[in-house]
Structure formats: structure tokens, C-alpha cells
Write a protein that holds these residues in place. Structure first.
Motif, PDB file in Angstrom:
ATOM      1  N   ASP A 178       5.509  59.465  81.284  1.00  0.00           N
ATOM      2  CA  ASP A 178       6.461  59.796  82.945  1.00  0.00           C
ATOM      3  C   ASP A 178       6.278  58.105  82.795  1.00  0.00           C
ATOM      4  OD1 ASP A 178       6.380  62.385  83.184  1.00  0.00           O
ATOM      5  OD2 ASP A 178       3.864  62.849  84.384  1.00  0.00           O
ATOM      6  N   ARG A 208       8.996  57.399  80.654  1.00  0.00           N
ATOM      7  CA  ARG A 208      10.502  57.532  81.484  1.00  0.00           C
ATOM      8  C   ARG A 208      10.407  56.337  82.270  1.00  0.00           C
ATOM      9  NH1 ARG A 208      11.286  59.622  85.279  1.00  0.00           N
ATOM     10  NH2 ARG A 208       8.750  60.652  84.933  1.00  0.00           N
ATOM     11  N   ARG A 209       9.700  56.163  83.746  1.00  0.00           N
ATOM     12  CA  ARG A 209      10.250  55.455  84.530  1.00  0.00           C
ATOM     13  C   ARG A 209      10.024  53.718  84.028  1.00  0.00           C
ATOM     14  NH1 ARG A 209       5.617  56.678  89.252  1.00  0.00           N
ATOM     15  NH2 ARG A 209       7.281  55.176  90.009  1.00  0.00           N
ATOM     16  N   SER A 232      11.598  52.802  81.258  1.00  0.00           N
ATOM     17  CA  SER A 232      13.322  52.795  80.446  1.00  0.00           C
ATOM     18  C   SER A 232      14.043  53.080  81.236  1.00  0.00           C
ATOM     19  CB  SER A 232      13.026  53.718  80.041  1.00  0.00           C
ATOM     20  OG  SER A 232      12.698  53.582  78.978  1.00  0.00           O
ATOM     21  N   GLU A 233      14.147  53.876  82.213  1.00  0.00           N
ATOM     22  CA  GLU A 233      15.035  54.222  84.363  1.00  0.00           C
ATOM     23  C   GLU A 233      14.861  52.770  84.888  1.00  0.00           C
ATOM     24  OE1 GLU A 233      13.588  56.993  85.874  1.00  0.00           O
ATOM     25  OE2 GLU A 233      14.159  58.755  84.948  1.00  0.00           O
ATOM     26  N   GLU A 234      14.044  51.858  85.012  1.00  0.00           N
ATOM     27  CA  GLU A 234      13.847  50.388  85.644  1.00  0.00           C
ATOM     28  C   GLU A 234      14.568  49.492  84.765  1.00  0.00           C
ATOM     29  OE1 GLU A 234      12.892  47.839  88.003  1.00  0.00           O
ATOM     30  OE2 GLU A 234      12.062  50.460  88.548  1.00  0.00           O
ATOM     31  N   GLY A 242      17.137  49.706  83.798  1.00  0.00           N
ATOM     32  CA  GLY A 242      18.654  49.414  83.689  1.00  0.00           C
ATOM     33  C   GLY A 242      19.145  49.911  82.041  1.00  0.00           C
ATOM     34  N   ARG A 269      17.306  48.353  77.072  1.00  0.00           N
ATOM     35  CA  ARG A 269      16.538  49.551  76.206  1.00  0.00           C
ATOM     36  C   ARG A 269      15.044  49.031  75.891  1.00  0.00           C
ATOM     37  NH1 ARG A 269      15.277  52.977  71.032  1.00  0.00           N
ATOM     38  NH2 ARG A 269      13.771  54.190  71.575  1.00  0.00           N
ATOM     39  N   SER A 317      10.608  60.858  73.530  1.00  0.00           N
ATOM     40  CA  SER A 317      10.569  59.769  74.616  1.00  0.00           C
ATOM     41  C   SER A 317      11.713  58.604  74.902  1.00  0.00           C
ATOM     42  CB  SER A 317       9.028  59.446  75.022  1.00  0.00           C
ATOM     43  OG  SER A 317       8.632  58.764  74.028  1.00  0.00           O
ATOM     44  N   PRO A 318      11.679  58.221  75.139  1.00  0.00           N
ATOM     45  CA  PRO A 318      12.577  56.506  74.886  1.00  0.00           C
ATOM     46  C   PRO A 318      12.164  55.368  74.169  1.00  0.00           C
ATOM     47  CG  PRO A 318      12.250  56.852  77.312  1.00  0.00           C
ATOM     48  CD  PRO A 318      11.456  58.179  76.718  1.00  0.00           C
TER      49      PRO A 318
END
Length: 123
Positions: free
Chosen positions: A64, A67-68, A70-72, A74, A77, A98-99
Motif C-alpha cells: 500500500d 502504491r501511495r 507512486s501516486e504521489e 504523478g 515513476r 506492484s509499481p
């Protein structure tokens, strides 16, 4: 310029041992976090080149956190490596989904191992 690293792990003992070892290998540990909230705060503030995230963060899940982060990040990567004392096969499907750019077992953690992973992931 040294690679700038953030370590996310709930074990203070491990974080300190990893910091000493990585810095001896020429990697600058610019921050250490124990929770997803701390990890996000340090990630936003420091924008490290690399983040090491433990899969088992006590009551939290390292997947988790990855993922968070990676989202942060933008569109960019982030270079995140999942770490664990558990065997990679125990989490193979989750790691692949997972990223994160890779998995590295804690006993194998070294500057050389990280350099090799980052070279392969940017090729």
C-alpha cells in the motif's frame, strides 16, 4: 553525486543498520520512516532518488505504501525497491503487480545490489 535514499521500515534497529551500511557504500540516507504517513511526508519533502520499503510494516502493508508513493509521484515513476526478511517467492505475484522496480531481501541489501537493480530497471 550520491544516490539519495529514504528507508521505510518499522524496525528502528534495521533502519539504523541499513543506514550505516548504505552510507558506507556511498548511498546517502536522507530520511527514515516507520509508517505510511511518515513515508509520504518525507517523500514529498525530500524527493529521494530511491525508496526502500519493507513489505511488513507492522499493522501497515508495504505494498500500500508503494502504491501511495507512486501516486504521489504523478507522472514520474519513483524508484522503489521492496525489502523483506521473507523470501521473494512468498510475495512473487504481489511484487510483480506492484509499481516497485524490484524486490531485495534484507540479508542481500547492499549498495552494489541496489546499483545492479537500478541499472537493470533503467535499461
Amino acid at each position: 553525486m550520491a544516490l539519495r535514499c529514504l528507508i521505510v521500515d518499522d524496525s528502528d534497529h534495521f533502519k539504523e543498520a541499513a543506514r550505516r551500511m548504505l552510507e558506507a557504500d556511498g548511498i546517502a540516507v536522507v530520511g527514515m520512516a516507520a509508517t505510511s504517513a511518515e513515508a509520504l511526508r518525507w517523500f514529498r519533502r525530500l524527493r529521494p532518488d530511491l525508496v526502500l520499503v519493507d513489505i511488513d510494516l507492522g499493522e501497515e502493508n508495504g505494498f500500500d505504501v508503494v502504491r501511495r508513493l507512486s501516486e504521489e509521484a504523478g507522472g514520474r515513476r519513483p524508484r522503489i525497491i521492496l525489502i523483506s526478511t521473507y523470501d521473494e517467492q512468498d510475495y512473487a505475484d504481489m511484487i510483480a503487480a506492484s509499481p516497485a522496480v524490484a524486490f531485495l531481501s534484507k540479508p542481500s541489501l547492499s549498495g552494489r545490489a541496489i546499483d545492479e537493480i537500478l541499472r537493470k530497471s533503467s535499461a
